[in-house]
Scaffold this motif. Structure first.
Motif, PDB file in Angstrom:
ATOM      1  N   GLU A  51      -2.204  -8.731  -8.650  1.00 30.95           N
ATOM      2  CA  GLU A  51      -2.645  -8.928  -7.259  1.00 30.95           C
ATOM      3  C   GLU A  51      -3.183  -7.630  -6.661  1.00 30.95           C
ATOM      4  O   GLU A  51      -4.159  -7.638  -5.916  1.00 30.95           O
ATOM      5  N   TRP A  52      -2.532  -6.521  -6.969  1.00 27.03           N
ATOM      6  CA  TRP A  52      -2.989  -5.215  -6.497  1.00 27.03           C
ATOM      7  C   TRP A  52      -4.415  -4.974  -6.984  1.00 27.03           C
ATOM      8  O   TRP A  52      -5.293  -4.610  -6.206  1.00 27.03           O
ATOM      9  N   LEU A  53      -4.650  -5.169  -8.288  1.00 28.64           N
ATOM     10  CA  LEU A  53      -5.963  -4.894  -8.858  1.00 28.64           C
ATOM     11  C   LEU A  53      -7.029  -5.855  -8.332  1.00 28.64           C
ATOM     12  O   LEU A  53      -8.203  -5.483  -8.238  1.00 28.64           O
ATOM     13  N   ALA A  54      -6.621  -7.053  -7.945  1.00 25.92           N
ATOM     14  CA  ALA A  54      -7.569  -8.018  -7.377  1.00 25.92           C
ATOM     15  C   ALA A  54      -8.022  -7.594  -5.981  1.00 25.92           C
ATOM     16  O   ALA A  54      -9.047  -8.070  -5.496  1.00 25.92           O
ATOM     17  N   ARG A  55      -7.264  -6.694  -5.340  1.00 22.56           N
ATOM     18  CA  ARG A  55      -7.558  -6.250  -3.973  1.00 22.56           C
ATOM     19  C   ARG A  55      -7.783  -4.741  -3.884  1.00 22.56           C
ATOM     20  O   ARG A  55      -7.719  -4.156  -2.817  1.00 22.56           O
ATOM     21  N   GLN A  56      -8.026  -4.113  -4.995  1.00 24.01           N
ATOM     22  CA  GLN A  56      -8.058  -2.651  -5.056  1.00 24.01           C
ATOM     23  C   GLN A  56      -9.128  -2.029  -4.164  1.00 24.01           C
ATOM     24  O   GLN A  56     -10.176  -2.618  -3.914  1.00 24.01           O
ATOM     25  N   ASP A  57      -8.791  -0.845  -3.673  1.00 25.48           N
ATOM     26  CA  ASP A  57      -9.744  -0.018  -2.943  1.00 25.48           C
ATOM     27  C   ASP A  57     -10.431   0.905  -3.944  1.00 25.48           C
ATOM     28  O   ASP A  57      -9.912   1.160  -5.037  1.00 25.48           O
ATOM     29  N   LYS A  58     -11.550   1.437  -3.537  1.00 25.13           N
ATOM     30  CA  LYS A  58     -12.221   2.447  -4.350  1.00 25.13           C
ATOM     31  C   LYS A  58     -11.385   3.724  -4.304  1.00 25.13           C
ATOM     32  O   LYS A  58     -10.864   4.090  -3.245  1.00 25.13           O
ATOM     33  N   PRO A  59     -11.243   4.420  -5.430  1.00 27.37           N
ATOM     34  CA  PRO A  59     -10.478   5.674  -5.429  1.00 27.37           C
ATOM     35  C   PRO A  59     -10.986   6.653  -4.382  1.00 27.37           C
ATOM     36  O   PRO A  59     -12.194   6.857  -4.242  1.00 27.37           O
TER      37      PRO A  59
END
Length: 116
Positions: A51-59
């Motif tokens: 779920e985190w990776l599905a909503r990730q922000d750009k570094p």
């Protein structure tokens, strides 16, 4: 007593790396993550990573400043501010720890700042 600083530093590192191992290292196998207080939680470390990776922000897209509100043996409450180039959020995190410093339950409240 688990201090929240190293866990939050790990969270920000994972936030900026989007590395599944960095994310997984924060949580117990059966952890639950409430992205909003009354939503259905992400249940289990694998689901949290997914779920985190599905909503990730750009570094490096956001900055996060925080301070503790309450720290006990098993739970920390922190207040933070997340700043993106185009918006800012106030955050309240409730982090329930196991003795080794990993999180077993995470709940976040967030509120978009009013821009005038």
């Amino acid at each position: 007593m688990v201090q929240p600083r190293s866990w939050i530093e790990g969270y920000v590192r994972a936030w900026n790396s989007n590395d599944p191992d960095d994310i997984a290292a924060l949580f117990t196998e059966n952890a639950v993550y409430y992205a909003e207080p009354y939503s259905s939680p992400w249940q289990g470390r694998d689901a949290i990573v997914s779920e985190w990776l599905a909503r990730q922000d750009k570094p490096g897209e956001a900055t996060f400043e925080w301070h503790p509100v309450c720290v006990t043996d098993e739970v920390s409450v922190v207040q933070g501010v997340t700043t993106y180039p185009d918006k800012t959020y106030s955050n309240l995190w409730v982090i329930r720890f196991v003795p080794d410093g990993r999180c077993r339950e995470f709940t976040e409240w967030w509120m978009l700042h009013d821009v005038k």
